[in-house]
Structure formats: structure tokens, C-alpha cells
Design a protein around this motif. Sequence first.
Motif, PDB file in Angstrom:
ATOM      1  N   TYR A 204       0.847  -1.202   0.000  1.00 41.18           N
ATOM      2  CA  TYR A 204       0.000   0.000   0.000  1.00 41.18           C
ATOM      3  C   TYR A 204       0.885   1.256   0.000  1.00 41.18           C
ATOM      4  N   PRO A 205       1.481   1.643  -1.120  1.00 40.00           N
ATOM      5  CA  PRO A 205       2.385   2.803  -1.128  1.00 40.00           C
ATOM      6  C   PRO A 205       1.697   4.102  -0.705  1.00 40.00           C
ATOM      7  N   GLU A 206       0.403   4.220  -0.978  1.00 42.87           N
ATOM      8  CA  GLU A 206      -0.313   5.449  -0.639  1.00 42.87           C
ATOM      9  C   GLU A 206      -0.467   5.654   0.866  1.00 42.87           C
ATOM     10  N   ARG A 207      -0.251   4.620   1.657  1.00 40.92           N
ATOM     11  CA  ARG A 207      -0.357   4.727   3.116  1.00 40.92           C
ATOM     12  C   ARG A 207       0.941   5.186   3.781  1.00 40.92           C
ATOM     13  N   CYS A 208       2.030   5.209   3.054  1.00 40.13           N
ATOM     14  CA  CYS A 208       3.334   5.540   3.635  1.00 40.13           C
ATOM     15  C   CYS A 208       3.325   6.949   4.226  1.00 40.13           C
ATOM     16  N   ILE A 209       3.782   7.061   5.478  1.00 40.97           N
ATOM     17  CA  ILE A 209       3.867   8.367   6.141  1.00 40.97           C
ATOM     18  C   ILE A 209       5.300   8.892   6.159  1.00 40.97           C
ATOM     19  N   THR A 210       6.202   8.223   5.480  1.00 40.02           N
ATOM     20  CA  THR A 210       7.613   8.605   5.321  1.00 40.02           C
ATOM     21  C   THR A 210       8.297   8.943   6.635  1.00 40.02           C
ATOM     22  N   ASP A 211       8.066   8.120   7.654  1.00 41.37           N
ATOM     23  CA  ASP A 211       8.735   8.335   8.933  1.00 41.37           C
ATOM     24  C   ASP A 211      10.119   7.700   8.982  1.00 41.37           C
ATOM     25  N   GLY A 212      10.437   6.822   8.049  1.00 40.11           N
ATOM     26  CA  GLY A 212      11.765   6.217   7.966  1.00 40.11           C
ATOM     27  C   GLY A 212      12.012   5.092   8.953  1.00 40.11           C
ATOM     28  N   ALA A 213      11.000   4.668   9.698  1.00 36.99           N
ATOM     29  CA  ALA A 213      11.186   3.601  10.689  1.00 36.99           C
ATOM     30  C   ALA A 213      11.674   2.316  10.029  1.00 36.99           C
ATOM     31  N   CYS A 214      11.135   1.988   8.874  1.00 33.34           N
ATOM     32  CA  CYS A 214      11.528   0.760   8.179  1.00 33.34           C
ATOM     33  C   CYS A 214      12.984   0.823   7.712  1.00 33.34           C
ATOM     34  N   ILE A 215      13.438   2.000   7.346  1.00 33.28           N
ATOM     35  CA  ILE A 215      14.827   2.173   6.913  1.00 33.28           C
ATOM     36  C   ILE A 215      15.769   1.925   8.083  1.00 33.28           C
ATOM     37  N   GLY A 216      15.386   2.441   9.246  1.00 39.00           N
ATOM     38  CA  GLY A 216      16.226   2.305  10.439  1.00 39.00           C
ATOM     39  C   GLY A 216      16.409   0.881  10.917  1.00 39.00           C
ATOM     40  N   VAL A 217      15.427   0.008  10.712  1.00 35.19           N
ATOM     41  CA  VAL A 217      15.534  -1.370  11.201  1.00 35.19           C
ATOM     42  C   VAL A 217      16.109  -2.337  10.170  1.00 35.19           C
ATOM     43  N   CYS A 218      16.227  -1.932   8.934  1.00 37.27           N
ATOM     44  CA  CYS A 218      16.714  -2.829   7.880  1.00 37.27           C
ATOM     45  C   CYS A 218      18.213  -3.093   8.029  1.00 37.27           C
ATOM     46  N   PRO A 219      18.605  -4.357   8.286  1.00 32.68           N
ATOM     47  CA  PRO A 219      20.030  -4.653   8.484  1.00 32.68           C
ATOM     48  C   PRO A 219      20.872  -4.533   7.208  1.00 32.68           C
ATOM     49  N   THR A 220      20.253  -4.615   6.041  1.00 35.38           N
ATOM     50  CA  THR A 220      21.009  -4.531   4.790  1.00 35.38           C
ATOM     51  C   THR A 220      20.771  -3.210   4.052  1.00 35.38           C
TER      52      THR A 220
END
Length: 84
Positions: free
Chosen positions: A49-65
Motif C-alpha cells: 500500500y504505497p499510498e499509506r506511507c507516512i515517510t517516517d523512515g522507521a523501516c529504513i532504520g531497522v533494515c540490516p542490509t
Amino acid sequence: MPVAILPDISEQMCIGCALCVEICTTLGPDVLRVKPVEGWKRGKAFVFYPERCITDGACIGVCPTKARSEERRVGKECRSRWSP
């Protein structure tokens, strides 16, 4: 000109840990899902669901790669905001 910030995941870099999916679901936007991939025990994350993204970057911070990034699209132009 309208600007949209869309989530993006590199399937080549994703190891299927699903940490990004877990944090996104926990925080509320529920943008990401895991899809099965042939030859992998775990699936790989993808944007459901790309339209739901709030661009908080939380997913970027937890991604190990650092497979997760965001793209800023201005009209037809597109550039990465965060590089893996």
C-alpha cells in the motif's frame, strides 16, 4: 509541480527478515508485506500500500542490509532520498 514520496525495496538486498514489515505494521501505516520467493525459506518484503506511507523512515532504520529506501518523485524525475 506535485511531489510524491514513494517507498521502494531492493529485492536483491532484502534478506527476508521482515523487520521493516513488523515495524510498519506496529506503527500503523501497514504499507509493507512479505511475498514468497522461490528458493528462499523466508519471503521478501514488498510495498503493498504505497499510498499509506507516512515517510517516517522507521523501516529504513531497522533494515540490516539497507534494502529499504524512499524515492522522491517530482513529475517524471525520480531520485533516491536515502541510498542503500
